[in-house]
Structure formats: structure tokens, C-alpha cells
Design a protein around this motif. Structure first.
Motif, PDB file in Angstrom:
ATOM      1  N   PHE A 134      -0.786   4.630  -0.931  1.00 33.66           N
ATOM      2  CA  PHE A 134      -1.757   4.994   0.110  1.00 33.66           C
ATOM      3  C   PHE A 134      -0.745   5.810   1.143  1.00 33.66           C
ATOM      4  N   LYS A 135       0.255   4.963   1.700  1.00 34.58           N
ATOM      5  CA  LYS A 135       0.985   5.427   2.545  1.00 34.58           C
ATOM      6  C   LYS A 135       1.600   6.976   2.363  1.00 34.58           C
ATOM      7  N   VAL A 163      -9.558   2.324   2.661  1.00 36.42           N
ATOM      8  CA  VAL A 163      -9.750   3.700   1.994  1.00 36.42           C
ATOM      9  C   VAL A 163     -10.956   3.996   1.560  1.00 36.42           C
ATOM     10  N   HIS A 198       0.738  -1.121   0.033  1.00 36.56           N
ATOM     11  CA  HIS A 198      -0.030   0.020  -0.035  1.00 36.56           C
ATOM     12  C   HIS A 198       0.787   1.396   0.001  1.00 36.56           C
ATOM     13  N   LYS A 256     -10.273  13.127  -2.258  1.00 32.86           N
ATOM     14  CA  LYS A 256     -10.360  11.920  -2.964  1.00 32.86           C
ATOM     15  C   LYS A 256      -9.021  11.563  -3.643  1.00 32.86           C
ATOM     16  N   GLN A 309      -1.166   9.614   2.703  1.00 32.08           N
ATOM     17  CA  GLN A 309      -1.692   9.613   4.239  1.00 32.08           C
ATOM     18  C   GLN A 309      -0.388  10.518   4.864  1.00 32.08           C
ATOM     19  N   PHE A 356      -3.767   0.447  -2.272  1.00 35.52           N
ATOM     20  CA  PHE A 356      -4.772   0.882  -1.194  1.00 35.52           C
ATOM     21  C   PHE A 356      -5.318  -0.396  -0.460  1.00 35.52           C
ATOM     22  N   ALA A 358     -12.959   7.223  -0.292  1.00 37.76           N
ATOM     23  CA  ALA A 358     -11.851   8.260  -0.623  1.00 37.76           C
ATOM     24  C   ALA A 358     -11.279   7.877  -1.862  1.00 37.76           C
ATOM     25  N   LEU A 359     -11.152   6.573  -2.460  1.00 38.75           N
ATOM     26  CA  LEU A 359     -10.767   6.336  -3.783  1.00 38.75           C
ATOM     27  C   LEU A 359     -11.596   6.253  -4.650  1.00 38.75           C
TER      28      LEU A 359
END
Length: 140
Positions: free
Chosen positions: A84-85, A113, A81, A100, A88, A109, A116-117
Motif C-alpha cells: 500500500f505504501k 483502502v 502495509h 484500483k 501511495q 493494505f 480501491a482494493l
């Protein structure tokens, strides 16, 4: 202010594209965001950020869309991920609350999530279904 984390490959054009197809879907995003230009900012989360400067990244995009680009996510993260990290870390660093992610790589992800995705089909790029999701969020 709403924020969009934008991938390029698989969103702005098909992931496996010819040079002539580059950014052939970006106009859809440009048209969608034009009415919301005062209330949205774009952060480029694409791996293209490692090969191109922020100025070059903007130059690939249609004018309205390019004007919304405010930054890129930070250093690469390795492992599960990763994208994603990276996002974040950016969200925490800048205190972003409403965002988004527009991407085509579901494996980047976690399931958590959630909404948001906005997931694109990598063989097409952004399409009417994703534009509809994005517009619904922008109108909130």
C-alpha cells in the motif's frame, strides 16, 4: 485516465502455482480491459518487478494487457502495509486520482483502502467476481 496497480501472484495465477499454471488467469483480465484500452493504464505493483525488467514483465502477459503496462511501482518499502505504501508513493509522485489495486494480499493494505482494493482469492487468482467489480468501475 484510470490506473490499475496489478499484482501477479494470486491474481494472474494462483499464488502457489506450477510453472504450467503461470498467468492462466491473465486472459480474464485481458478480455475485461480490451474495450477500455484507451482509458486505462497498468502499473505493475507485484514483487516480480524486483526480478524482471519492465520488458520481461510485459512479456508474461497477453498482448492487449501487456500494451497497457506503463510502469512499475518504485523501491520496496519494509514494514506494515508495505505494498500500500509503495502504491501511495507512486500515486503521489504521478498525481493519480482514479485507480484500483488488484491484489490477493489483504494484509498488505489497511482497512482504509476501501473500494480501491479489488481482492482476489490467492488460491484461484482473478475470477468473475473481481472482473465484475473492475468492469463496474471502468464504466463510470
Amino acid at each position: 485516465m484510470k490506473h490499475i496497480f496489478l499484482d501477479y501472484d494470486g491474481v494472474c495465477h494462483p499464488a502457489h502455482h506450477q510453472v504450467s499454471e503461470r498467468f492462466n488467469r491473465a486472459h480474464l483480465l485481458d478480455e475485461c480491459l480490451r474495450p477500455f484500452a484507451r482509458s486505462v493504464e497498468i502499473v505493475v505493483s507485484s514483487s516480480w518487478r524486483f526480478s524482471y525488467s519492465p520488458v520481461e514483465l510485459k512479456a508474461f502477459l497477453p498482448k492487449c494487457l501487456a500494451n497497457l503496462v506503463v510502469n512499475v511501482t518504485g523501491p520496496a518499502v519494509v514494514g506494515r502495509h508495505a505494498r500500500f505504501k509503495e502504491i501511495q508513493a507512486y500515486v503521489r509522485a504521478y498525481g493519480i486520482k482514479d485507480y484500483k489495486i488488484i491484489d490477493d494480499s489483504k494484509f498488505e493494505f489497511p482497512e482504509a483502502v476501501g473500494e480501491a482494493l479489488i481482492l482476489c482469492n490467492s488460491s484461484i487468482g482473478i475470477d468473475a467476481a473481481q472482473i465484475k467489480q473492475l468492469e463496474s468501475w471502468l464504466r463510470l
